[in-house]
Design an enzyme around this catalytic site. Structure first.
Site, PDB file in Angstrom:
ATOM      1  N   SER A 157       0.834  -1.197   0.000  1.00 47.70           N
ATOM      2  CA  SER A 157       0.000   0.000   0.000  1.00 47.70           C
ATOM      3  C   SER A 157       0.878   1.260   0.000  1.00 47.70           C
ATOM      4  O   SER A 157       1.614   1.485  -0.944  1.00 47.70           O
ATOM      5  CB  SER A 157      -0.956  -0.052   1.200  1.00 47.70           C
TER       6      SER A 157
ATOM      7  N   ASP B 186      -9.485  -6.462  -3.327  1.00 46.13           N
ATOM      8  CA  ASP B 186      -8.975  -5.216  -2.754  1.00 46.13           C
ATOM      9  C   ASP B 186      -9.946  -4.078  -3.056  1.00 46.13           C
ATOM     10  O   ASP B 186     -10.113  -3.680  -4.210  1.00 46.13           O
ATOM     11  CB  ASP B 186      -7.595  -4.905  -3.328  1.00 46.13           C
TER      12      ASP B 186
ATOM     13  N   HIS C  14      -7.321  -6.054   0.747  1.00 47.30           N
ATOM     14  CA  HIS C  14      -6.221  -5.111   0.950  1.00 47.30           C
ATOM     15  C   HIS C  14      -5.427  -5.507   2.196  1.00 47.30           C
ATOM     16  O   HIS C  14      -5.694  -5.030   3.303  1.00 47.30           O
ATOM     17  CB  HIS C  14      -6.767  -3.689   1.086  1.00 47.30           C
TER      18      HIS C  14
END
Length: 345
Positions: free
Chosen positions: A50, A136, A176
């Site tokens: 991320s 995600d 995620h």
């Protein structure tokens, strides 16, 4: 480390951000200096999740004289935000409006020509692995695809980058987080953003960056996890907005003097030690594979702040440390260069 009683009493009543800041203040103590090792300079790589993925591509482009491959999990291309938080939250996470990969690649070439980042020619032969989960909901698939397409565009635009190796892995079913094949955590996007999704991302990252494992990874890591003082690597006149302490995993072979590679593993937002303890540095799976590959793992740590506004302890990929954040002169990038250099004997 045992937390002082006043700190333990105050934490339950604090909000999430305040608790993180309080915890950081309560646990400050002199950390050991970063030890030095026989580092194989050709095997220094970076990986991130991320915001850590965005930081990883920034470090790779700016410091390709030191870093020779990158793995990006749930992140997008270098220069995406352009120094604007609103772009970071829209284009660079949701993919709306669409990312102009050609323009970003051209901008990277301009920056390299000016010396703001390392020469692009350094990227020749480097492996790049881009991983994205189909579930995600935080970083859209087109954003991650643009992360891979950026490197592919550099390869197409520059004849000397024909050997740049780009691998896209976007067909796996996870949200995620950093997926693992061990542990008891569910495969859901929640703190500490590591989940048993039936896929060993750490192993895939090591394989993509370093090649086939010379030996199987042990069931549990056998080396040592250490804290080190991050403050000494701050570039002069720059406020890095990083935590006082980082973590370092050292395989036994490296501690005994073997020539070892280095993986800089960059956590995501809300995944730093202040927020989730040592879950990422212990349970992400990198340490087991580090034993198999003779690779030291650096776990740099951010911290949350209200000024500059960074309440989730993200890496700087939109400019909260200054306009030069994604260049060699950027506070966190220059700090990382000093950290890598400081590890070498």
């Amino acid at each position: 480390m045992t937390m002082p009683l006043p700190c333990r009493a105050a934490l339950p009543a604090a909000g999430a951000l305040l608790a993180g800041l309080l915890l950081a203040a309560c646990t400050k103590a002199p950390a050991a200096a970063l030890p030095k090792f026989a580092v194989d300079a050709d095997r220094v790589m970076v990986a991130g999740l991320s915001s850590g993925a965005y930081m990883a591509t920034q470090a790779h482009l700016a410091l390709s004289d030191r870093i020779h491959g990158a793995a990006l999990v749930a992140g997008g291309p270098y220069g995406c935000a352009g120094g604007k938080l609103e772009a970071a939250l829209s284009t660079c996470m949701k993919g709306e409006p669409a990312i102009d990969v050609a323009a970003l690649a051209a901008r990277a070439a301009e920056r390299a020509a000016k010396g703001e980042i390392a020469p692009l020619s350094n990227l020749a032969g480097d492996p790049v692995y881009v991983l994205h989960g189909r579930r995600d909901a935080t970083v859209a698939e087109p954003v991650a695809r643009a992360g891979a397409a950026f490197y592919e565009r550099l390869r197409a635009d520059h004849a000397d980058l024909a050997t740049l190796k780009v691998a896209w892995d976007g067909g796996r079913d996870f949200p995620h987080l950093l997926p693992t094949a061990q542990g008891t955590g569910g495969c859901e996007s929640a703190a500490p953003y590591i989940g048993n999704c039936g896929f060993d991302a750490a192993g895939a990252i090591f394989n993509a960056l370093y090649g086939a494992a010379p030996r199987p990874a042990p069931a549990t890591a056998a080396g040592s996890l250490q804290a080190f003082d991050q403050r000494v690597f701050a570039p002069a006149g720059k406020a890095t907005q990083l935590a006082d302490q980082g973590r370092l995993y050292v395989p036994k072979a490296c501690a005994d003097g073997a020539r070892c590679g280095v993986l800089v593993a960059l956590h995501g937002c809300q995944q730093n030690v202040e927020a989730v303890g040592e879950a990422f540095v212990r349970d992400a799976g990198f340490n087991r594979w580090a034993d198999a590959y003779d690779v030291i793992v650096l776990y740099p740590q951010t911290h949350a702040s209200l000024a500059p506004l960074n309440p989730k302890a993200c890496w700087d990929w939109w400019g909260y440390t200054g306009a030069d954040y994604d260049t060699r002169d950027g506070a966190q990038v220059a700090w990382l260069a000093n950290l890598i250099d400081g590890l070498r004997r």
